[in-house]
Write an enzyme that holds these catalytic residues in place. Structure first.
Site, PDB file in Angstrom:
ATOM      1  N   ALA A 107       0.745  -1.319   0.478  1.00 37.25           N
ATOM      2  CA  ALA A 107      -0.021   0.010   0.083  1.00 37.25           C
ATOM      3  C   ALA A 107       0.806   0.898   0.176  1.00 37.25           C
ATOM      4  CB  ALA A 107      -0.702   0.849   1.287  1.00 37.25           C
ATOM      5  N   CYS A 109      12.826   4.014   2.465  1.00 35.68           N
ATOM      6  CA  CYS A 109      12.490   5.863   2.878  1.00 35.68           C
ATOM      7  C   CYS A 109      13.800   6.494   3.676  1.00 35.68           C
ATOM      8  CB  CYS A 109      11.345   6.882   2.135  1.00 35.68           C
ATOM      9  SG  CYS A 109      10.835   6.301   3.543  1.00 35.68           S
TER      10      CYS A 109
END
Length: 372
Positions: free
Chosen positions: A25, A144
């Protein structure tokens, strides 16, 4: 984009692939992978957080492919699927330091303790999913985060504790990507810094599994529904090249999946919690199909078998807001509503009105002024 670059570099020619996007997601990586796949390939997009599954499913519905399955499982559940996947993508939960430029509030949430916690969580996720990767298969790992503990340290841990070898990915110097090597195993990693690339901060790497995996036994589902040949023929008429698809029912809903993925679906259904499989076509009511929104957006719909109503911009906005659509048309029945050739969804054309069946949860709630 770099995930796609890695995928094209490792994808063998002509070999059907089973691909897992473990932390999928909202779906950006899954849709990217889906665009690069062939119909013979199968994508399993998984999301552990139940509340994030709908947006993942919706984004894959918009892509319209019938070779995608969405699951809602913990990574440890995939350990039962020994040697099942050719490629596994793990975009792991991380401390998020790569988002500092985009979201300054992320700086207030960052801490060394959270980095250590994320490192432990990443190890647990990767250890859980390791058995599901076949020998010779590829693990794409990304975060990230800028933290060495969450990136190069993880590569060293993977190559030490498991049977992996690092894979160098070709890059152009002009891209501004910083290539790194881990301290112990000299595993290749690729760092993206907002000052060097046009994007946010991230890290990515690719490893090849060299160890032998137990192979999952084939699974035959002898308890499948006995489906009416007449109903199957009715459903088939809505699909392009129906001979290429496996048709099945979940409760009253008819679904279609590329035929070559039937056994994989049975295996996944036995071991995982499935939220979406293939394309949901709709429900049969007598000799008519009550079409599903997934069918409207799909790439497999037979447009010659359905009524189509083209809308101008004003009427398209009315439709997408789920308002009444004020048009006069002599046509009656279920109609695929389109704008400039692009499908939007379904409506029921009645003698004195139009019933708007655009999904409530997707409707436009606000409208920006149109710039001329």
């Amino acid at each position: 984009m770099f995930i796609g670059h890695i995928f094209h570099h490792i994808k063998p020619n002509g070999t059907p692939l089973k691909i897992l996007d473990l932390c999928a997601a909202p779906g950006g990586k899954s849709t990217l992978l889906n665009s690069a796949m062939n119909n013979d390939d199968l994508l399993v997009a998984n999301e552990i957080i139940k509340t994030r599954v709908p947006i993942l499913t919706d984004n894959l519905n918009r892509w319209g492919s019938a070779n995608t399955i969405v699951t809602n499982n913990d990574p440890r559940d995939f350990s039962r699927l020994k040697g099942f996947f050719d490629i596994i993508l793990v975009d792991a939960p991380c401390s998020g330091s790569g988002m500092f430029r985009k979201d300054p509030a992320a700086m207030n949430e960052w801490s060394e303790a959270n980095v250590n916690l994320c490192h432990q969580r990443q190890e647990r996720i990767l250890a859980d999913v390791y058995p599901a990767l076949k020998e010779g298969g590829y693990l794409i790992y990304s975060t990230c985060s800028y933290s060495y503990q969450e990136n190069e340290d993880i590569l060293d841990w993977l190559c030490t504790e498991f049977e992996f070898e690092s894979l160098a990915i070709p890059i152009n110097k002009e891209w501004g990507i910083v290539e790194t090597l881990s301290a112990n195993k000299k595993a290749h990693g690729y760092r993206f810094y907002p000052g060097k690339v046009k994007g946010e901060g991230l890290f990515a790497a690719c490893l090849k599994k060299t160890g032998d995996s137990e192979q999952l036994n084939s699974f035959k589902n002898d308890g499948q529904q006995k489906l009416s040949a007449k109903e199957i023929d009715l459903v088939k008429s809505y699909i392009i090249d129906p001979s290429e698809f496996y048709f099945f029912k979940v409760n009253d809903d008819w679904l279609a999946l590329h035929r070559q993925h039937k056994e994989s679906l049975n295996i996944l259904h036995k071991n995982l919690y499935i939220k979406k499989s293939g394309i949901r076509l709709g429900k049969l009511a007598g000799n008519d199909l009550i079409p599903d929104h997934e069918l409207a957006l799909s790439l497999i719909i037979n447009k010659e078998a359905v009524l189509e109503t083209s809308l101008n911009r004003e009427h398209a906005i009315q439709y997408l807001r789920r308002d009444n659509v004020n048009i006069n048309t002599p046509a009656k029945g279920w109609s695929l509503m389109t704008f400039e050739g692009h499908p939007l969804g379904w409506a029921k054309l009645l003698p004195n009105r139009i019933n708007n069946y655009y999904p409530k949860e997707l409707r436009i709630l606000t409208q920006s002024p149109r710039s001329e």
